[in-house]
Design a protein around this motif. Structure first.
Motif, PDB file in Angstrom:
ATOM      1  N   ALA A 282    -132.938 -40.582  29.214  1.00 18.25           N
ATOM      2  CA  ALA A 282    -133.761 -41.052  30.061  1.00 18.25           C
ATOM      3  C   ALA A 282    -134.844 -40.127  30.577  1.00 18.25           C
ATOM      4  CB  ALA A 282    -133.132 -41.488  31.446  1.00 18.25           C
TER       5      ALA A 282
ATOM      6  N   ARG B 108    -138.830 -41.811  29.927  1.00 17.51           N
ATOM      7  CA  ARG B 108    -139.552 -42.290  31.235  1.00 17.51           C
ATOM      8  C   ARG B 108    -140.870 -41.598  31.345  1.00 17.51           C
ATOM      9  NH1 ARG B 108    -134.263 -42.821  35.102  1.00 17.51           N
ATOM     10  NH2 ARG B 108    -133.210 -44.431  33.693  1.00 17.51           N
TER      11      ARG B 108
ATOM     12  N   TRP C 208    -143.175 -39.508  33.933  1.00 21.71           N
ATOM     13  CA  TRP C 208    -142.998 -38.906  35.358  1.00 21.71           C
ATOM     14  C   TRP C 208    -144.409 -38.819  35.929  1.00 21.71           C
ATOM     15  CZ3 TRP C 208    -137.891 -38.993  36.924  1.00 21.71           C
ATOM     16  CH2 TRP C 208    -137.139 -39.072  35.897  1.00 21.71           C
TER      17      TRP C 208
ATOM     18  N   ASP D 292    -141.751 -37.252  40.458  1.00 16.82           N
ATOM     19  CA  ASP D 292    -141.526 -38.530  40.753  1.00 16.82           C
ATOM     20  C   ASP D 292    -141.395 -39.601  39.616  1.00 16.82           C
ATOM     21  OD1 ASP D 292    -141.733 -37.539  43.597  1.00 16.82           O
ATOM     22  OD2 ASP D 292    -143.744 -37.941  43.480  1.00 16.82           O
ATOM     23  N   GLY D 293    -140.579 -40.514  40.047  1.00 12.27           N
ATOM     24  CA  GLY D 293    -140.501 -41.700  38.831  1.00 12.27           C
ATOM     25  C   GLY D 293    -138.916 -42.099  39.301  1.00 12.27           C
ATOM     26  N   ASP D 294    -138.676 -43.157  38.073  1.00 15.80           N
ATOM     27  CA  ASP D 294    -137.171 -43.641  38.345  1.00 15.80           C
ATOM     28  C   ASP D 294    -136.134 -42.427  38.191  1.00 15.80           C
ATOM     29  OD1 ASP D 294    -135.354 -45.301  38.280  1.00 15.80           O
ATOM     30  OD2 ASP D 294    -135.674 -46.424  36.188  1.00 15.80           O
ATOM     31  N   PRO D 295    -135.497 -42.059  39.388  1.00 14.93           N
ATOM     32  CA  PRO D 295    -134.749 -40.947  39.301  1.00 14.93           C
ATOM     33  C   PRO D 295    -133.653 -40.999  38.232  1.00 14.93           C
ATOM     34  CG  PRO D 295    -134.721 -42.048  41.402  1.00 14.93           C
ATOM     35  CD  PRO D 295    -135.498 -43.148  40.496  1.00 14.93           C
ATOM     36  N   LEU D 296    -133.203 -39.939  37.704  1.00 17.24           N
ATOM     37  CA  LEU D 296    -132.102 -39.883  36.644  1.00 17.24           C
ATOM     38  C   LEU D 296    -130.495 -40.027  37.554  1.00 17.24           C
ATOM     39  CD1 LEU D 296    -133.303 -36.832  34.682  1.00 17.24           C
ATOM     40  CD2 LEU D 296    -133.579 -38.926  34.117  1.00 17.24           C
ATOM     41  N   ALA D 297    -129.773 -40.803  37.051  1.00 15.09           N
ATOM     42  CA  ALA D 297    -128.527 -40.989  37.676  1.00 15.09           C
ATOM     43  C   ALA D 297    -127.606 -39.891  37.247  1.00 15.09           C
ATOM     44  CB  ALA D 297    -127.769 -42.238  36.900  1.00 15.09           C
TER      45      ALA D 297
ATOM     46  N   ASP E 253    -130.405 -35.835  44.143  1.00 14.87           N
ATOM     47  CA  ASP E 253    -131.337 -37.068  44.386  1.00 14.87           C
ATOM     48  C   ASP E 253    -131.884 -37.659  43.197  1.00 14.87           C
ATOM     49  OD1 ASP E 253    -133.506 -35.203  43.757  1.00 14.87           O
ATOM     50  OD2 ASP E 253    -134.396 -35.658  45.698  1.00 14.87           O
TER      51      ASP E 253
ATOM     52  N   ARG F  49    -134.123 -36.607  41.268  1.00 19.69           N
ATOM     53  CA  ARG F  49    -135.701 -36.312  40.944  1.00 19.69           C
ATOM     54  C   ARG F  49    -135.879 -34.931  40.257  1.00 19.69           C
ATOM     55  NH1 ARG F  49    -139.524 -34.742  45.950  1.00 19.69           N
ATOM     56  NH2 ARG F  49    -141.424 -35.094  44.910  1.00 19.69           N
TER      57      ARG F  49
ATOM     58  N   GLU G 286    -149.756 -37.952  35.342  1.00 16.64           N
ATOM     59  CA  GLU G 286    -148.488 -38.374  34.754  1.00 16.64           C
ATOM     60  C   GLU G 286    -147.979 -37.255  33.677  1.00 16.64           C
ATOM     61  OE1 GLU G 286    -148.122 -42.974  35.547  1.00 16.64           O
ATOM     62  OE2 GLU G 286    -148.939 -42.363  33.517  1.00 16.64           O
TER      63      GLU G 286
END
Lengths: 286, 212
Positions: free
Chosen positions: A194, A198, A200, A214-219, A242, A244, A280
């Motif tokens: 990911a 993605r 960022w 920032d962006g869809d956070p990594l799990a 978190d 990020r 970005e």
């Protein structure tokens, strides 16, 4: 031999820091490398004015710096292409220019990029600490940030003649894709791929310590517990709980306690230094 | 020992425990075969990060490391920093604001906490929190305590604390979450001193109780 000149700092815009090649080798006493954020642009400036490698320059964020010379000073600006005003005359960034006594050089706002490097022939002569004149913003070490009213001595760290009049100014592309190598703790996030899939965005709270993305956070894999502190490096991508990511810059902590899931290859860390908040970026596996 | 990737300039050596990491870092730093190849050796709690000098290919490090006997032999639990021994004695006034909490957490009396802290020699393990801060290892295992739930916004310079298996001394005023058991008047970091750090790699540290 003529008296060495000084630079009188008339005004600043964004932060202006004295930087050089850094002070590696002191991690064991809690001191990081620091040094110019964009090492290639910094090094190019030194070469253009015939300085010894490692001579100190000024790292200028988003222009706004104005200096006045007390004697002849040869200078050039590399990195973010700040438009130059030399004694009221426009000069292209990347040109080697002579400042005569009483003349001023002003850096305008660069069209792209974040950090410009003002190199002067002989280098900026401020006291060194542990072999370096770099300002480490996290550790609060090295020369204080440059402010209006400061007087900066020009040093003697010349290493040859000036043989090039100018280089083409840099420009920076939108949404760069930086090469990254899997980090030692990639398995602490559920899906390391990911990171490269993605897009960022550089967070507003980014600085020389790190770019916060920032962006869809990594799990983050749950229940891995705490990682014991381990060594950190410029370009290392740390993922706190978190999700990020934080990409470490030159003033990163010497050791860190969050898993490093990827590391930007050394040659691409200079591009990181030119990213503005809000811009970005992407990653791809090296 | 395990070698983990860390970008194109560094390798992370993972070891069994802190003792192994400390001794490996000292030995690697002192190794003449590696001196020209490494820009820095960064010890951590279980790891040593080896940062190659610019232009040095990581394959050269990968080829050399498995043959280094101090890595293969590391992990026997003994602290052997592989450097000339230096010892520093640190007088401490044991009146820290968390001394009672540490006594409660460890089940010791306050005087027993002091006795345990001064009884065993500690060793500089690794740095990282601030210039001159050393994570001290090898102390009395009864003193293992968690960090404070709420970090303090300001901890005075010279504060002596405990966290996990470590003890440490704040070189300057800073925020901090360690359990503070005392304070020292010694200066841990002084840029006009050479070296600026009082506690350097391999230094043995003895605490002694002092009167306030």
């Amino acid at each position: 031999m003529a008296e060495l000149a000084e630079l009188l700092v008339r005004s600043t815009g964004g932060p202006v820091l004295v930087q050089d090649a850094g002070r590696p080798g002191h991690a064991a006493i809690g001191v990081g490398s620091s040094g110019a954020a964009d090492l290639a642009s910094y090094g190019l400036g030194n070469r253009l004015v015939g300085n010894a490698p490692g001579a100190a320059a000024l790292e200028v964020v988003l222009g706004g710096l104005e200096v006045e010379a007390t004697g002849t000073v040869w200078a050039c600006v590399t990195g973010a292409p700040a438009p130059l005003l030399v004694a009221g005359r426009r000069e292209p960034p990347g040109a080697v220019v002579a400042l005569r006594a009483g003349q001023r050089l002003r850096l305008g706002m660069p069209a792209t990029g974040l950090r410009s490097y003002l190199a002067v022939r002989g280098g900026i002569d401020v006291p060194a600490l542990l072999g370096s004149r770099s300002r480490d913003t996290l550790a609060d070490l090295g020369p204080a940030p440059v402010a209006a009213g400061d007087v900066l001595r020009v040093g003697r760290e010349r290493d040859g003649e000036m043989v090039v009049d100018a280089v083409p100014p840099q420009s920076y592309d939108a949404r760069p894709v930086l090469r990254v190598v899997r980090g030692p703790r990639a398995d602490w996030v559920a899906d390391p791929a990911a990171l490269v899939a993605r897009t960022w965005r550089v967070g507003a709270d980014s600085d020389r310590v790190g770019l916060r993305l920032d962006g869809d956070p990594l799990a983050v894999v749950p229940d891995r517990g705490q990682l014991p502190s381990e060594g950190a490096l410029r370009g290392a991508i740390q993922v706190p709980p978190d999700g990020r990511p934080v990409v470490f810059g030159p003033d990163h902590p010497v050791t860190g306690g969050y898993p490093v899931v990827g590391v930007v290859v050394a040659a691409d860390t200079d591009r990181l230094a030119q990213l503005r908040p809000g811009e970005e970026l992407g990653f791809r596996w090296a | 020992m395990r070698l983990l990737p860390y970008g194109d300039r560094a390798l992370l050596v993972e070891l069994a425990d802190t003792a192994a990491a400390v001794s490996a870092a000292g030995a690697l730093r002192a190794d003449p075969a590696l001196a020209d190849l490494l820009a820095d050796v960064v010890p951590g709690a279980r790891t040593v990060l080896l940062v190659a000098r610019p232009g040095v290919a990581l394959d050269r490090l990968r080829a050399i490391l498995p043959g280094q006997k101090h890595l293969i032999g590391a992990g026997n639990g003994a602290f052997d920093p592989g450097l000339p021994q230096r010892e520093v004695t640190i007088p401490v006034v044991y009146d820290g604001p968390d001394l009672a909490d540490v006594a409660r957490l460890t089940g010791l009396g306050e005087d027993e906490v002091v006795a345990a802290h001064t009884g065993n020699a500690w060793q500089v393990g690794f740095g990282g929190f601030a210039p001159g801060f050393a994570y001290l290892v090898g102390g009395d295992p009864r003193l293992h305590v968690p960090r404070r739930d709420q970090p303090r916004t300001t901890v005075p310079a010279g504060s002596v604390g405990l966290a996990g298996e470590f003890s440490g001394i704040y070189p300057r005023a800073s925020p901090g979450g360690w359990q503070l058991i005392g304070r020292t008047a010694l200066v841990l970091w002084d840029v006009d001193r050479d070296p600026p750090a009082l506690l350097t790699a391999g230094t043995t540290v003895r605490f002694e109780a002092a009167d306030g």
